[in-house]
Design a protein around this motif. Structure first.
Motif, PDB file in Angstrom:
ATOM      1  N   GLU A 107       0.720   9.033  -2.330  1.00 14.17           N
ATOM      2  CA  GLU A 107      -0.106   7.877  -2.613  1.00 14.17           C
ATOM      3  C   GLU A 107      -1.076   8.216  -3.738  1.00 14.17           C
TER       4      GLU A 107
ATOM      5  N   GLN B 217      -3.482   0.670   0.311  1.00 13.42           N
ATOM      6  CA  GLN B 217      -3.054   1.320   1.547  1.00 13.42           C
ATOM      7  C   GLN B 217      -1.530   1.277   1.639  1.00 13.42           C
ATOM      8  N   VAL B 218      -0.940   2.426   1.897  1.00 13.35           N
ATOM      9  CA  VAL B 218       0.510   2.495   1.990  1.00 13.35           C
ATOM     10  C   VAL B 218       0.970   1.912   3.316  1.00 13.35           C
TER      11      VAL B 218
ATOM     12  N   GLY C  61       2.114  -0.438  -1.510  1.00 13.72           N
ATOM     13  CA  GLY C  61       0.852   0.257  -1.715  1.00 13.72           C
ATOM     14  C   GLY C  61       0.846   0.963  -3.051  1.00 13.72           C
TER      15      GLY C  61
END
Length: 121
Positions: free
Chosen positions: A101, A1-2, A26
């Motif tokens: 991401e 998760q960023v 992340g």
């Protein structure tokens, strides 16, 4: 998760300096444009400074010549050096980044939770 995590806020007297930092973490494929925004209760969030991956910078007129944005791509970090602070600079400062991401097809907009800067007169 960023995640984007800001630090460096605090209380300072007018004319003083502070340095804000924002670290991205992340599964990040690329960090694109990053920047600092600020918000005062009852007002809209406003852009303070932005910096691209190519190190092109943009500043709000109100901070031109006093604030400097920089980034360290290796550390996935941006900084905001704030000099000659004024009471009207008091606000919550938010870090923003467009991040690609690993599980996404393209970049998305991410925000930190903010750090409070208070400048006393």
């Amino acid at each position: 998760q960023v995640q984007l995590v800001e630090s460096g806020g605090g209380l300072v007297q007018a004319g003083g300096s502070l340095r804000l930092s924002c670290v991205a973490s992340g599964r990040i494929l690329s960090l694109n444009r990053m920047g600092w925004y600020r918000q005062v209760p009852g007002k809209q969030r406003e852009m303070v400074a932005t910096i691209t991956s190519g190190l092109n910078t943009n500043y709000a007129d109100s901070v031109w010549g006093r604030f400097t944005i920089s980034r360290d791509n290796a550390r996935k970090t941006i900084y905001l050096q704030m000099n000659s602070l004024k009471p009207e600079d008091t606000a919550v400062y938010y870090c923003n980044a467009i991040i690609h991401e690993a599980t996404m097809l393209s970049g998305m907009d991410y925000w930190g939770k903010g750090t409070l800067v208070t400048v006393s007169s």
